[in-house]
Design a protein around this motif. Structure first.
Motif, mmCIF file in Angstrom:
data_model
loop_
_atom_site.group_PDB
_atom_site.id
_atom_site.type_symbol
_atom_site.label_atom_id
_atom_site.label_comp_id
_atom_site.label_asym_id
_atom_site.label_seq_id
_atom_site.Cartn_x
_atom_site.Cartn_y
_atom_site.Cartn_z
ATOM 1 N N SER A 202 0.827 -1.208 0.000
ATOM 2 C CA SER A 202 0.000 0.000 0.000
ATOM 3 C C SER A 202 0.860 1.256 0.000
ATOM 4 O O SER A 202 0.578 2.223 -0.722
ATOM 5 C CB SER A 202 -0.922 -0.001 1.212
ATOM 6 O OG SER A 202 -1.851 -1.063 1.139
ATOM 7 N N ALA A 203 1.930 1.235 0.806
ATOM 8 C CA ALA A 203 2.822 2.394 0.876
ATOM 9 C C ALA A 203 3.526 2.624 -0.454
ATOM 10 O O ALA A 203 3.730 3.771 -0.879
ATOM 11 C CB ALA A 203 3.843 2.200 1.992
ATOM 12 N N ALA A 204 3.900 1.544 -1.140
ATOM 13 C CA ALA A 204 4.581 1.666 -2.427
ATOM 14 C C ALA A 204 3.650 2.241 -3.488
ATOM 15 O O ALA A 204 4.054 3.095 -4.296
ATOM 16 C CB ALA A 204 5.118 0.307 -2.870
ATOM 17 N N PRO A 271 14.035 -4.868 -6.399
ATOM 18 C CA PRO A 271 13.218 -3.654 -6.555
ATOM 19 C C PRO A 271 14.065 -2.440 -6.941
ATOM 20 O O PRO A 271 14.152 -1.452 -6.198
ATOM 21 C CB PRO A 271 12.599 -3.488 -5.161
ATOM 22 C CG PRO A 271 13.660 -4.020 -4.243
ATOM 23 C CD PRO A 271 14.304 -5.176 -4.979
ATOM 24 N N GLY A 272 14.673 -2.502 -8.110
ATOM 25 C CA GLY A 272 15.622 -1.477 -8.529
ATOM 26 C C GLY A 272 15.033 -0.086 -8.632
ATOM 27 O O GLY A 272 15.618 0.893 -8.152
ATOM 28 N N ALA A 277 14.566 5.364 -6.386
ATOM 29 C CA ALA A 277 13.707 6.531 -6.174
ATOM 30 C C ALA A 277 13.633 6.953 -4.713
ATOM 31 O O ALA A 277 13.029 7.983 -4.390
ATOM 32 C CB ALA A 277 12.303 6.238 -6.699
ATOM 33 N N GLY A 278 14.215 6.150 -3.818
ATOM 34 C CA GLY A 278 14.248 6.520 -2.407
ATOM 35 C C GLY A 278 13.074 6.030 -1.580
ATOM 36 O O GLY A 278 12.806 6.564 -0.500
ATOM 37 N N PHE A 279 12.382 4.993 -2.051
ATOM 38 C CA PHE A 279 11.281 4.440 -1.262
ATOM 39 C C PHE A 279 11.828 3.778 -0.001
ATOM 40 O O PHE A 279 12.852 3.097 -0.025
ATOM 41 C CB PHE A 279 10.496 3.419 -2.086
ATOM 42 C CG PHE A 279 9.388 2.739 -1.316
ATOM 43 C CD1 PHE A 279 8.272 3.446 -0.928
ATOM 44 C CD2 PHE A 279 9.478 1.391 -0.991
ATOM 45 C CE1 PHE A 279 7.246 2.828 -0.215
ATOM 46 C CE2 PHE A 279 8.463 0.762 -0.283
ATOM 47 C CZ PHE A 279 7.341 1.490 0.101
#
Length: 297
Positions: A202-204, A271-272, A277-279
């Motif tokens: 959900s956060a992603a 998960p490149g 992207a800084g997740f």
């Protein structure tokens, strides 16, 4: 943002809708039954029916539609349903967007880690090729349907891995057995599962909605693990043994193609895009994820 969600009633959709609302966004759910709330709107993806006006004024569309992959045996009819419930719903959404002068700016359409097929120990990044298995072909068509969105719409296809939750989902049948101390690894246990917890899914999605990322996104935790390691971590968190291994031939006998593609295939996904992207993951390690599944936080 005003977000329209297809597939909001499932395990992921329910959690995701709550996450979006907590973040201050308005959520409209597309349902196949008669609406029971002002935040619901009826559609019929099987017949390609959706009032384009429902999407008018929306900032984003999130597509989670799809029949359960492991819910029933894979008869020819069931496989056809797996395809139609995903591809037809995606085409219906894209078609409705084309009828608007100003379509939603963003289209997040779910895909799956099965896109890559059984790849052994090969590290899979977003530019890795698709596999040739049933689910690989399904994911490929699913993503191609999403790409039919109007020009200018930012299309993102998260290839979501094995989702860990405290009940239901991928661990729905395994966890109860493990809590009783009668669970164990599946097959030889050396196959990689690209796992991720439900809160991180959900956060992603929320992160992707608020970013400028487009294209395929591998949605899994940064720590790679095989089934032996995953089961051992869950067993430790639950304080239970996990010694009852189910051999691959038994799984194949009982579940056929379903076992081969869901349980025994190896997908070592990285998960490149999210990492670059800084997740930030809430559960980036298997130990943290297992502890959350066991109810320790």
């Amino acid at each position: 943002m005003r977000i329209v969600i297809a597939g909001a009633s499932g395990l992921i959709g329910t959690h995701m809708s709550a996450t979006f609302r907590t973040a201050g966004h308005e959520v409209i759910s597309l349902v196949r039954r008669e609406p029971s709330a002002a935040t619901e709107t009826r559609w019929d993806p099987a017949r390609g029916e959706l009032d384009p006006g429902v999407l008018a004024g929306a900032d984003a569309v999130v597509n989670l539609s799809g029949a359960g992959i492991g819910d029933r045996p894979w008869t020819r009819t069931r496989v056809a349903e797996l395809y139609s419930s995903r591809v037809d719903s995606t085409r219906t959404l894209a078609k409705a967007m084309h009828k608007l002068d100003v379509p939603p700016a963003t289209f997040l359409s779910q895909s799956g880690s099965n896109y890559y097929g059984d790849a052994g120990n090969t590290v899979l990044r977003e530019n890795s090729p698709a596999g040739s298995a049933i689910l690989s072909r399904l994911c490929l068509e699913w993503e191609e349907a999403a790409a039919r969105a109007p020009h200018g719409v930012r299309v993102v296809t998260p290839r979501t891995g094995v989702v860990f939750s405290r009940s239901g989902g991928a661990l729905g049948k395994l966890l109860p057995l493990m809590r009783l101390g009668v669970g164990g690894p599946l097959g030889d246990g050396r196959q990689y599962w690209p796992w991720v917890t439900l809160p991180d899914v959900s956060a992603a999605f929320l992160f992707l909605l608020e970013s400028e990322i487009s294209g395929p996104v591998n949605l899994c935790a940064p720590e790679q693990a095989d089934v032996d390691t995953i089961v051992a971590a869950l067993a430790r968190a639950l304080h239970r043994p996990a010694v009852f291994r189910v051999p691959a031939p038994v799984l194949r006998l009982l579940m056929r193609d379903l076992a081969e593609e869901l349980l025994l295939s190896s997908v070592r996904m990285e998960p490149g895009v999210l990492s670059a992207a800084g997740f930030h993951w809430q559960h980036p390690t298997l130990a943290a994820a297992a502890g959350w599944v066991a109810g320790k936080d």
